[in-house]
Design a protein around this motif. Sequence first.
Motif, PDB file in Angstrom:
ATOM      1  N   ILE A 240       0.844  -1.191   0.000  1.00 15.79           N
ATOM      2  CA  ILE A 240       0.000   0.000   0.000  1.00 15.79           C
ATOM      3  C   ILE A 240       0.888   1.254   0.000  1.00 15.79           C
ATOM      4  CG2 ILE A 240      -1.854   1.226   1.197  1.00 15.79           C
ATOM      5  CD1 ILE A 240      -2.590  -1.603   0.097  1.00 15.79           C
ATOM      6  N   ALA A 241       0.499   2.237  -0.795  1.00 19.39           N
ATOM      7  CA  ALA A 241       1.178   3.532  -0.949  1.00 19.39           C
ATOM      8  C   ALA A 241       2.303   3.510  -1.977  1.00 19.39           C
ATOM      9  CB  ALA A 241       1.724   4.064   0.379  1.00 19.39           C
ATOM     10  N   LYS A 242       2.659   2.343  -2.507  1.00 20.11           N
ATOM     11  CA  LYS A 242       3.752   2.268  -3.478  1.00 20.11           C
ATOM     12  C   LYS A 242       3.190   2.420  -4.893  1.00 20.11           C
ATOM     13  CE  LYS A 242       6.522  -0.484  -0.309  1.00 20.11           C
ATOM     14  NZ  LYS A 242       7.229  -1.746  -0.042  1.00 20.11           N
ATOM     15  N   ILE A 243       2.896   3.665  -5.232  1.00 23.36           N
ATOM     16  CA  ILE A 243       2.241   3.970  -6.493  1.00 23.36           C
ATOM     17  C   ILE A 243       3.162   3.680  -7.685  1.00 23.36           C
ATOM     18  CG2 ILE A 243       0.965   5.760  -7.758  1.00 23.36           C
ATOM     19  CD1 ILE A 243      -0.199   4.875  -5.005  1.00 23.36           C
ATOM     20  N   ILE A 267      -7.480 -12.309   3.630  1.00 20.56           N
ATOM     21  CA  ILE A 267      -6.792 -11.124   3.126  1.00 20.56           C
ATOM     22  C   ILE A 267      -6.157 -10.350   4.274  1.00 20.56           C
ATOM     23  CG2 ILE A 267      -7.114  -8.904   1.951  1.00 20.56           C
ATOM     24  CD1 ILE A 267      -9.486 -10.241   0.458  1.00 20.56           C
ATOM     25  N   LEU A 268      -4.886  -9.986   4.091  1.00 22.91           N
ATOM     26  CA  LEU A 268      -4.143  -9.124   5.016  1.00 22.91           C
ATOM     27  C   LEU A 268      -3.694  -7.883   4.248  1.00 22.91           C
ATOM     28  CD1 LEU A 268      -1.821 -11.887   6.523  1.00 22.91           C
ATOM     29  CD2 LEU A 268      -3.941 -11.042   7.535  1.00 22.91           C
ATOM     30  N   VAL A 269      -3.517  -6.770   4.973  1.00 20.52           N
ATOM     31  CA  VAL A 269      -3.114  -5.523   4.324  1.00 20.52           C
ATOM     32  C   VAL A 269      -2.020  -4.850   5.152  1.00 20.52           C
ATOM     33  CG1 VAL A 269      -3.863  -3.241   3.532  1.00 20.52           C
ATOM     34  CG2 VAL A 269      -5.410  -5.212   3.309  1.00 20.52           C
ATOM     35  N   SER A 270      -0.974  -4.373   4.469  1.00 19.09           N
ATOM     36  CA  SER A 270       0.103  -3.664   5.163  1.00 19.09           C
ATOM     37  C   SER A 270       0.904  -2.858   4.148  1.00 19.09           C
ATOM     38  CB  SER A 270       0.993  -4.671   5.914  1.00 19.09           C
ATOM     39  OG  SER A 270       1.710  -4.060   6.954  1.00 19.09           O
ATOM     40  N   GLY A 271       2.071  -2.317   4.579  1.00 17.50           N
ATOM     41  CA  GLY A 271       2.820  -1.410   3.727  1.00 17.50           C
ATOM     42  C   GLY A 271       4.236  -1.806   3.383  1.00 17.50           C
ATOM     43  N   LEU A 288       4.042   5.510   8.557  1.00 12.12           N
ATOM     44  CA  LEU A 288       3.223   4.410   9.050  1.00 12.12           C
ATOM     45  C   LEU A 288       1.781   4.825   9.327  1.00 12.12           C
ATOM     46  CD1 LEU A 288       5.669   2.548  11.491  1.00 12.12           C
ATOM     47  CD2 LEU A 288       5.051   1.931   9.142  1.00 12.12           C
ATOM     48  N   GLU A 289       1.517   6.099   9.370  1.00  9.71           N
ATOM     49  CA  GLU A 289       0.143   6.552   9.591  1.00  9.71           C
ATOM     50  C   GLU A 289      -0.705   6.486   8.331  1.00  9.71           C
ATOM     51  OE1 GLU A 289       0.356  10.606  10.871  1.00  9.71           O
ATOM     52  OE2 GLU A 289       0.876  11.359   8.882  1.00  9.71           O
ATOM     53  N   TYR A 290      -0.083   6.378   7.162  1.00 12.89           N
ATOM     54  CA  TYR A 290      -0.819   6.526   5.910  1.00 12.89           C
ATOM     55  C   TYR A 290      -1.955   5.513   5.760  1.00 12.89           C
ATOM     56  CZ  TYR A 290      -2.011   6.326   0.984  1.00 12.89           C
ATOM     57  OH  TYR A 290      -2.704   6.297  -0.200  1.00 12.89           O
ATOM     58  N   ILE A 291      -1.663   4.249   5.986  1.00 12.62           N
ATOM     59  CA  ILE A 291      -2.687   3.232   5.740  1.00 12.62           C
ATOM     60  C   ILE A 291      -3.874   3.429   6.674  1.00 12.62           C
ATOM     61  CG2 ILE A 291      -3.225   0.775   5.809  1.00 12.62           C
ATOM     62  CD1 ILE A 291      -0.345   0.202   4.998  1.00 12.62           C
ATOM     63  N   ILE A 292      -3.604   3.520   7.964  1.00 12.38           N
ATOM     64  CA  ILE A 292      -4.696   3.596   8.934  1.00 12.38           C
ATOM     65  C   ILE A 292      -5.438   4.928   8.856  1.00 12.38           C
ATOM     66  CG2 ILE A 292      -3.217   4.420  10.839  1.00 12.38           C
ATOM     67  CD1 ILE A 292      -4.876   2.614  12.707  1.00 12.38           C
TER      68      ILE A 292
END
Length: 330
Positions: A240-243, A267-271, A288-292
């Motif tokens: 996530i966030a790696k555009i 399904i799991l989600v992380s960065g 680390l705040e971006y996803i949440i």
Amino acid sequence: MSFIRTFNGDIKPEDLGFTYSHEHIVCRPDYWVQRGEDDLLLDDKDKSQKDVEDFKRHGGKTIVDATAIDYGRDVQAVKQISDETGVQIIGTAGFNKSFLWDARVKEELKPIIGDYETYAEWIDKTPINKLTDFVIREVEEGLEGTPLKAGQVKFGTGYNRITPLEEKTLRAVARAHHETKAPVHSHTEAGTMGLEQLELLKSENINLENLSLGHMDRNPDPYYHEQIAKTGAFLSFDGIAKIKYAPESTRIYCILELVKKGYEDQILVSGDTARKTYYKHYDYGLGLEYIIAKWVPRFIDDANRQGFDGEKLIRKFFIENPARCFAFKK
């Protein structure tokens, strides 16, 4: 009875809370040190801690630190961050992928693993049963001779290939799982070789419901994801966030395709936030705040517009699924 193992002891699965399933917090990989890649060195405990504090401030409770021994981990620094923030940390035993094994073995580890110059030499020359014993010790006694016990075991494979040494570590990790019941995590390079990993694990009689495969969103192929999900394994969408690899719409599409097919419980989600430039307090990244704080609301809105219950899915991906995935099932 099941439990989850953190750096501060074993907890009940229901106490895990909102969880990032694959991150790196403090590490100094020698492979990148040798090549002058400063961006890949998370070497400032205080800066890493500020990002962990951001995660907690938005409601985060647990982080899985997926840093194995061959990636320059600093378990004492990560434990201090856990103690000082109150965020629960799950540590990792096992190995990474073969191209990183040119890294030099840290001098302080040689009394523990033997007087080898590189990780490749250690893995090549050590019998598989001894590698298995090493992984078991890191789960049952502690990482790198500390009392901080691992909460999962890990192996990795390269891009579109599995080398003989990678297969050796896969089998050692599988056998350590049978002994310890620790959950298993795999690194897949760019999301490849997942099905091949599963076949090898089946030959070791692994129940694939105890496995999570990393970097599934690096290979945004819904058919491929479905074939993996059919085995019962967890799929970790941890980019996530790696555009630069894909827009968030692609990741969300792949996730929701699995949900449509009935695999929302896997399904799991992380960065996988492993660069200074990804961290807010190292180099002004999303942090680390971006996803949440930002991705979760975007996912809920997107899912709701498509007729799903976005909040229910977020609870599954970050709370309910990690509570099952990271549990030791004795």
